[in-house]
Design an enzyme around this catalytic site. Structure first.
Site, PDB file in Angstrom:
ATOM      1  N   GLU A 236       0.860  -1.192   0.000  1.00  0.00           N
ATOM      2  CA  GLU A 236       0.000   0.000   0.000  1.00  0.00           C
ATOM      3  C   GLU A 236       0.892   1.237   0.000  1.00  0.00           C
TER       4      GLU A 236
ATOM      5  N   ARG B 291      -0.318   4.462   0.167  1.00  0.00           N
ATOM      6  CA  ARG B 291      -0.882   5.486   1.041  1.00  0.00           C
ATOM      7  C   ARG B 291      -0.277   5.363   2.444  1.00  0.00           C
TER       8      ARG B 291
ATOM      9  N   THR C 267      -1.807   5.344   5.198  1.00  0.00           N
ATOM     10  CA  THR C 267      -2.662   4.527   6.078  1.00  0.00           C
ATOM     11  C   THR C 267      -3.372   3.460   5.247  1.00  0.00           C
TER      12      THR C 267
ATOM     13  N   LYS D  53     -19.712   9.414   5.215  1.00  0.00           N
ATOM     14  CA  LYS D  53     -20.824   9.089   6.123  1.00  0.00           C
ATOM     15  C   LYS D  53     -20.696   9.865   7.435  1.00  0.00           C
TER      16      LYS D  53
ATOM     17  N   GLY E 227     -17.724  10.528 -11.959  1.00  0.00           N
ATOM     18  CA  GLY E 227     -17.393   9.105 -12.006  1.00  0.00           C
ATOM     19  C   GLY E 227     -15.953   8.851 -11.571  1.00  0.00           C
ATOM     20  N   ARG E 228     -15.587   7.570 -11.537  1.00  0.00           N
ATOM     21  CA  ARG E 228     -14.234   7.184 -11.127  1.00  0.00           C
ATOM     22  C   ARG E 228     -13.632   6.235 -12.158  1.00  0.00           C
TER      23      ARG E 228
ATOM     24  N   ALA F 200     -17.721  -0.699  -2.153  1.00  0.00           N
ATOM     25  CA  ALA F 200     -16.830  -1.296  -1.161  1.00  0.00           C
ATOM     26  C   ALA F 200     -17.231  -2.727  -0.819  1.00  0.00           C
TER      27      ALA F 200
ATOM     28  N   HIS G 127     -43.247  -4.880  14.530  1.00  0.00           N
ATOM     29  CA  HIS G 127     -44.020  -3.636  14.450  1.00  0.00           C
ATOM     30  C   HIS G 127     -43.692  -2.761  15.657  1.00  0.00           C
TER      31      HIS G 127
HETATM   32  P1  FAD Z   1      -9.588   1.310  -3.106  1.00  0.00           P
HETATM   33  O1  FAD Z   1     -10.393   1.462  -1.891  1.00  0.00           O
HETATM   34  O2  FAD Z   1      -9.528   2.399  -4.089  1.00  0.00           O
HETATM   35  O3  FAD Z   1      -8.132   0.895  -2.625  1.00  0.00           O
HETATM   36  C1  FAD Z   1      -7.069   0.709  -3.492  1.00  0.00           C
HETATM   37  C2  FAD Z   1      -5.788   1.023  -2.756  1.00  0.00           C
HETATM   38  O4  FAD Z   1      -4.704   0.633  -3.589  1.00  0.00           O
HETATM   39  C3  FAD Z   1      -5.572   2.511  -2.468  1.00  0.00           C
HETATM   40  O5  FAD Z   1      -5.350   2.705  -1.108  1.00  0.00           O
HETATM   41  C4  FAD Z   1      -4.339   2.882  -3.286  1.00  0.00           C
HETATM   42  O6  FAD Z   1      -3.501   3.801  -2.602  1.00  0.00           O
HETATM   43  C5  FAD Z   1      -3.635   1.545  -3.441  1.00  0.00           C
HETATM   44  N1  FAD Z   1      -2.812   1.449  -4.651  1.00  0.00           N
HETATM   45  C6  FAD Z   1      -3.196   1.712  -5.930  1.00  0.00           C
HETATM   46  N2  FAD Z   1      -2.175   1.422  -6.780  1.00  0.00           N
HETATM   47  C7  FAD Z   1      -1.148   0.976  -6.016  1.00  0.00           C
HETATM   48  C8  FAD Z   1       0.156   0.526  -6.324  1.00  0.00           C
HETATM   49  N3  FAD Z   1       0.601   0.422  -7.573  1.00  0.00           N
HETATM   50  N4  FAD Z   1       0.962   0.176  -5.292  1.00  0.00           N
HETATM   51  C9  FAD Z   1       0.519   0.253  -3.995  1.00  0.00           C
HETATM   52  N5  FAD Z   1      -0.717   0.645  -3.658  1.00  0.00           N
HETATM   53  C10 FAD Z   1      -1.533   1.005  -4.656  1.00  0.00           C
HETATM   54  N6  FAD Z   1     -18.735   2.519  -1.720  1.00  0.00           N
HETATM   55  C11 FAD Z   1     -19.703   1.945  -0.967  1.00  0.00           C
HETATM   56  O7  FAD Z   1     -19.946   0.748  -1.111  1.00  0.00           O
HETATM   57  N7  FAD Z   1     -20.400   2.668  -0.042  1.00  0.00           N
HETATM   58  C12 FAD Z   1     -20.170   3.984   0.149  1.00  0.00           C
HETATM   59  O8  FAD Z   1     -20.822   4.599   0.995  1.00  0.00           O
HETATM   60  C13 FAD Z   1     -19.176   4.624  -0.634  1.00  0.00           C
HETATM   61  N8  FAD Z   1     -18.919   5.932  -0.477  1.00  0.00           N
HETATM   62  C14 FAD Z   1     -17.940   6.520  -1.215  1.00  0.00           C
HETATM   63  C15 FAD Z   1     -17.728   7.883  -1.059  1.00  0.00           C
HETATM   64  C16 FAD Z   1     -16.754   8.530  -1.805  1.00  0.00           C
HETATM   65  C17 FAD Z   1     -16.525  10.005  -1.608  1.00  0.00           C
HETATM   66  C18 FAD Z   1     -15.955   7.762  -2.710  1.00  0.00           C
HETATM   67  C19 FAD Z   1     -14.872   8.434  -3.497  1.00  0.00           C
HETATM   68  C20 FAD Z   1     -16.173   6.411  -2.887  1.00  0.00           C
HETATM   69  C21 FAD Z   1     -17.170   5.777  -2.144  1.00  0.00           C
HETATM   70  N9  FAD Z   1     -17.459   4.417  -2.300  1.00  0.00           N
HETATM   71  C22 FAD Z   1     -18.452   3.834  -1.568  1.00  0.00           C
HETATM   72  C23 FAD Z   1     -16.706   3.573  -3.241  1.00  0.00           C
HETATM   73  C24 FAD Z   1     -15.645   2.748  -2.482  1.00  0.00           C
HETATM   74  O9  FAD Z   1     -14.789   3.626  -1.808  1.00  0.00           O
HETATM   75  C25 FAD Z   1     -14.863   1.879  -3.456  1.00  0.00           C
HETATM   76  O10 FAD Z   1     -15.751   1.089  -4.218  1.00  0.00           O
HETATM   77  C26 FAD Z   1     -13.917   0.964  -2.707  1.00  0.00           C
HETATM   78  O11 FAD Z   1     -13.010   1.703  -1.928  1.00  0.00           O
HETATM   79  C27 FAD Z   1     -13.133   0.093  -3.698  1.00  0.00           C
HETATM   80  O12 FAD Z   1     -12.268  -0.735  -3.001  1.00  0.00           O
HETATM   81  P2  FAD Z   1     -10.922  -1.271  -3.671  1.00  0.00           P
HETATM   82  O13 FAD Z   1     -10.264  -2.106  -2.630  1.00  0.00           O
HETATM   83  O14 FAD Z   1     -11.203  -1.871  -4.987  1.00  0.00           O
HETATM   84  O15 FAD Z   1     -10.036   0.015  -3.972  1.00  0.00           O
HETATM   85  P1  NAI Z   2     -21.527   8.366 -10.773  1.00  0.00           P
HETATM   86  O1  NAI Z   2     -21.180   7.517 -11.908  1.00  0.00           O
HETATM   87  O2  NAI Z   2     -22.371   7.854  -9.681  1.00  0.00           O
HETATM   88  O3  NAI Z   2     -22.241   9.695 -11.293  1.00  0.00           O
HETATM   89  C1  NAI Z   2     -21.641  10.549 -12.210  1.00  0.00           C
HETATM   90  C2  NAI Z   2     -22.714  11.407 -12.835  1.00  0.00           C
HETATM   91  O4  NAI Z   2     -22.075  12.420 -13.581  1.00  0.00           O
HETATM   92  C3  NAI Z   2     -23.620  10.650 -13.793  1.00  0.00           C
HETATM   93  O5  NAI Z   2     -24.956  10.932 -13.474  1.00  0.00           O
HETATM   94  C4  NAI Z   2     -23.223  11.183 -15.163  1.00  0.00           C
HETATM   95  O6  NAI Z   2     -24.290  11.196 -16.087  1.00  0.00           O
HETATM   96  C5  NAI Z   2     -22.785  12.597 -14.804  1.00  0.00           C
HETATM   97  N1  NAI Z   2     -21.853  13.211 -15.758  1.00  0.00           N
HETATM   98  C6  NAI Z   2     -20.812  12.624 -16.395  1.00  0.00           C
HETATM   99  N2  NAI Z   2     -20.163  13.549 -17.141  1.00  0.00           N
HETATM  100  C7  NAI Z   2     -20.796  14.736 -16.938  1.00  0.00           C
HETATM  101  C8  NAI Z   2     -20.573  16.057 -17.408  1.00  0.00           C
HETATM  102  N3  NAI Z   2     -19.579  16.347 -18.226  1.00  0.00           N
HETATM  103  N4  NAI Z   2     -21.420  17.027 -16.995  1.00  0.00           N
HETATM  104  C9  NAI Z   2     -22.460  16.748 -16.149  1.00  0.00           C
HETATM  105  N5  NAI Z   2     -22.690  15.501 -15.659  1.00  0.00           N
HETATM  106  C10 NAI Z   2     -21.865  14.517 -16.041  1.00  0.00           C
HETATM  107  O7  NAI Z   2     -20.111   8.896 -10.230  1.00  0.00           O
HETATM  108  P2  NAI Z   2     -19.706   9.605  -8.870  1.00  0.00           P
HETATM  109  O8  NAI Z   2     -20.856  10.258  -8.225  1.00  0.00           O
HETATM  110  O9  NAI Z   2     -18.501  10.401  -9.204  1.00  0.00           O
HETATM  111  O10 NAI Z   2     -19.283   8.386  -7.965  1.00  0.00           O
HETATM  112  C11 NAI Z   2     -18.276   7.474  -8.419  1.00  0.00           C
HETATM  113  C12 NAI Z   2     -18.512   6.109  -7.878  1.00  0.00           C
HETATM  114  O11 NAI Z   2     -18.159   6.059  -6.506  1.00  0.00           O
HETATM  115  C13 NAI Z   2     -19.974   5.674  -7.903  1.00  0.00           C
HETATM  116  O12 NAI Z   2     -20.309   5.157  -9.157  1.00  0.00           O
HETATM  117  C14 NAI Z   2     -20.011   4.633  -6.862  1.00  0.00           C
HETATM  118  O13 NAI Z   2     -19.604   3.420  -7.425  1.00  0.00           O
HETATM  119  C15 NAI Z   2     -18.971   5.101  -5.861  1.00  0.00           C
HETATM  120  N6  NAI Z   2     -19.656   5.718  -4.715  1.00  0.00           N
HETATM  121  C16 NAI Z   2     -20.554   4.982  -4.017  1.00  0.00           C
HETATM  122  C17 NAI Z   2     -21.231   5.523  -2.961  1.00  0.00           C
HETATM  123  C18 NAI Z   2     -22.237   4.706  -2.253  1.00  0.00           C
HETATM  124  O14 NAI Z   2     -22.274   3.506  -2.454  1.00  0.00           O
HETATM  125  N7  NAI Z   2     -23.048   5.293  -1.387  1.00  0.00           N
HETATM  126  C19 NAI Z   2     -20.993   6.888  -2.511  1.00  0.00           C
HETATM  127  C20 NAI Z   2     -20.057   7.594  -3.343  1.00  0.00           C
HETATM  128  C21 NAI Z   2     -19.406   6.999  -4.383  1.00  0.00           C
END
Ligand code: FAD
Ligand code: NAI
Length: 465
Positions: free
Chosen positions: A35, A37, A39, A53, A272-273, A321, A444
């Site tokens: 890792e 990062r 942490t 959250k 998006g991501r 996640a 209930h």
């Molecule tokens: P990540 O959590 O992205 O972990 C990957 C790790 O790999 C990172 O720490 C990175 O530093 C490390 N890494 C990458 N490349 C390398 C390398 N070459 N060498 C060493 N280390 C490396 N999902 C939910 O289900 N519920 C939610 O409420 C939710 N809320 C979210 C809110 C936000 C603001 C964001 C951005 C995302 C949220 N998600 C949520 C999405 C969730 O965070 C991801 O789906 C999840 O973290 C993916 O897990 P992962 O293990 O695949 O990758």
């Molecule tokens: P998202 O894919 O959920 O939403 C992106 C939105 O941006 C879409 O509605 C898309 O149509 C719009 N869009 C794309 N290009 C655009 C543009 N040029 N102008 C205006 N709108 C545009 O992506 P988001 O919100 O960035 O989240 C990324 C991912 O992180 C989620 O898909 C989800 O997998 C994860 N996530 C999950 C959470 C949860 O489970 N509660 C919380 C936060 C993130």
């Protein structure tokens, strides 16, 4: 084993990677997790699920008290926002949970290799100048923010930010423009709206929350509008510049037309991501990525190169996640010679706004395309507990196969939707029917009774509507 440093080397310590590493170690395999990062815990614990959250919970309590809603319950008094303390409790939650993973690594004898991993061959990676050979390598590198061409994110300046910057704002913006009406935009837009910002969501498509059930998307949009969030749907952002400490955005109809400008104190880019697959030197391992930058895998999470596996956000499927965690367990079990399975048809998704928006399985549109269906709905307003708690917004919708009654999908907008959806996922995992849910005794008064009633509505016999 003599030739190998590890049985399993996991790259990335997010919910996919850290869970895979712990399970592999539990199964007796010598395991390391790389890792980069500072942490452990990945996006989820550091800058994603957990800190968002923490801010959603605190801002919800603040808004309830500050807006006078509690006065209706006989709770009076003025409250004031101490944003620094709100941020501090968020940082505390992150510190506690990321530290917890470090403890679990020690407990399970998973070695944390600190640094960035890059392949040098199909079974060897370099980390901080050292080479490690492993019998199995699991790519769990996760994802990062998709950039919007022409728009520069600068989280330090706190004007044009991504989700990480939006968690850290030092003051409540006067006007926040959110680009993208997806999950992040709605969750973090809700946080700052509750704390006092005017929030405008600009969404490219004609409705928010793509991928969810059509009726639920519309209903959610109505609820958010009622809360005061403004929406510019079917609109695209074509540029943004920072002038005198403010952002000026240029937007135009998605289908083309006259451009207009919007001024904002803070712009959140949340469109998006994308998978983290650059910088891994995948070519040295003989691996390629697909057009979306994802590592392709088979049903067992094996890539095209024997001994290399991949899970989580960097492979196809929803970026969630809990999906990454389940894949982490399954991949470790497959590596150990057991049978690790994830049912990708039943992955719940939840948007943690108030009310929460949750779904599992097929949308009504998808289900109709596959054959004849029955749909039962129940409004939260008719659920006694939700009504009593003044949480009447939303509904529960159960979609089942018209012939077999097997539940194909469940969609919920309700204050506790994220908790209620677990029951639906479990019923579906067990091959349950709407009748099974309808004849299961629910306590209930609970919000979950709305799911029972929606299931009863599939048979045309709900009691309370
Ligand atoms: P990540 O959590 O992205 O972990 C990957 C790790 O790999 C990172 O720490 C990175 O530093 C490390 N890494 C990458 N490349 C390398 C390398 N070459 N060498 C060493 N280390 C490396 N999902 C939910 O289900 N519920 C939610 O409420 C939710 N809320 C979210 C809110 C936000 C603001 C964001 C951005 C995302 C949220 N998600 C949520 C999405 C969730 O965070 C991801 O789906 C999840 O973290 C993916 O897990 P992962 O293990 O695949 O990758
Ligand atoms: P998202 O894919 O959920 O939403 C992106 C939105 O941006 C879409 O509605 C898309 O149509 C719009 N869009 C794309 N290009 C655009 C543009 N040029 N102008 C205006 N709108 C545009 O992506 P988001 O919100 O960035 O989240 C990324 C991912 O992180 C989620 O898909 C989800 O997998 C994860 N996530 C999950 C959470 C949860 O489970 N509660 C919380 C936060 C993130």
């Amino acid at each position: 084993m003599a030739d190998y440093d590890f049985d399993v080397l996991v790259i990335g310590a997010g919910p996919g990677g850290y869970v895979a590493a712990i399970r592999a170690a539990q199964l007796g395999l010598k395991t390391a997790c790389v890792e980069s990062r500072a942490t452990l815990g990945g996006t989820c614990l550091n800058v994603g699920c957990i800190p968002s959250k923490a801010m959603l919970h605190a801002s919800e309590l603040f808004e309830e008290a500050a807006s006078g809603k509690l006065a209706k319950l006989g709770i009076k008094g003025t409250v004031e926002l101490d944003l620094e303390t709100m941020h501090a409790q968020r940082r505390d939650a992150v510190k506690g949970l990321t530290g917890g993973i470090e403890y679990l690594f020690k407990k399970n004898k998973v070695e944390w290799l600190k640094g960035h991993a890059a392949f040098t061959s199909a079974d060897t990676v370099d980390v901080a100048g050292k080479s490690y050979r492993a019998k199995n390598i699991v790519i769990a590198t996760g994802s990062s923010v998709t950039p919007l061409p022409g728009i520069t994110v600068d989280n330090d300046a706190q004007i044009i930010v991504d989700s990480t910057g939006a968690l850290e704002l030092a003051k409540v913006p006067g006007h926040m423009v959110v680009i993208g009406g997806g999950v992040i935009g709605l969750e973090l837009g809700s946080v700052w709206k509750r704390l006092g910002a005017k929030v405008t969501v600009v969404e490219y498509l004609d409705q928010i929350l793509p991928g969810m059930d059509g009726e639920i998307r519309k209903e959610a949009n109505k609820v958010f509008k009622k809360q005061g969030i403004q929406f510019k749907l079917s609109t695209k952002v074509t540029g943004a510049e920072v002038k005198d400490g403010k952002a000026v955005l240029t937007v135009e109809p998605s289908a083309g037309g006259d451009a207009e400008t919007i001024e904002a104190d803070v712009v959140l880019v949340s469109i998006g991501r994308k998978p983290n697959t650059d910088g891994l030197a995948l070519d040295k391992a003989g691996l390629t990525v697909n057009g979306r930058g994802q590592v392709e895998i088979d049903h067992d999470f094996q890539t095209t190169v024997p001994g290399i596996w991949a899970i989580g956000d960097c492979v196809p499927g929803p970026m969630l996640a809990h999906k990454a965690e389940d894949e982490g367990i399954a991949v470790a079990e497959n590596i150990a010679g057991l049978t690790g399975i994830v049912n990708h048809d039943i992955i719940p998704s939840v948007v943690y706004t108030m009310p929460e928006i949750a779904g599992v399985g097929l949308t009504e549109e998808q289900a109709r395309e596959r054959g004849e269906i029955k749909v039962g709905k129940f409004p939260m307003m008719a659920n006694s507990r939700a009504k009593t708690n003044h949480e009447g917004d939303g509904l529960v919708k159960v979609i089942s196969d018209a012939k077999t009654d097997r539940v194909l999908g469940v969609w919920i907008i309700a204050s506790l939707g994220g908790t209620m959806i677990a029951q639906a996922a479990q019923a579906m995992e067990f091959g349950g029917t709407s009748e099974d849910i309808a004849y299961t005794c629910h306590a209930h008064p609970t919000h979950s009774e709305a799911l029972k009633e929606a299931a009863m509505a599939v048979q045309g016999k709900p009691i309370h509507i």
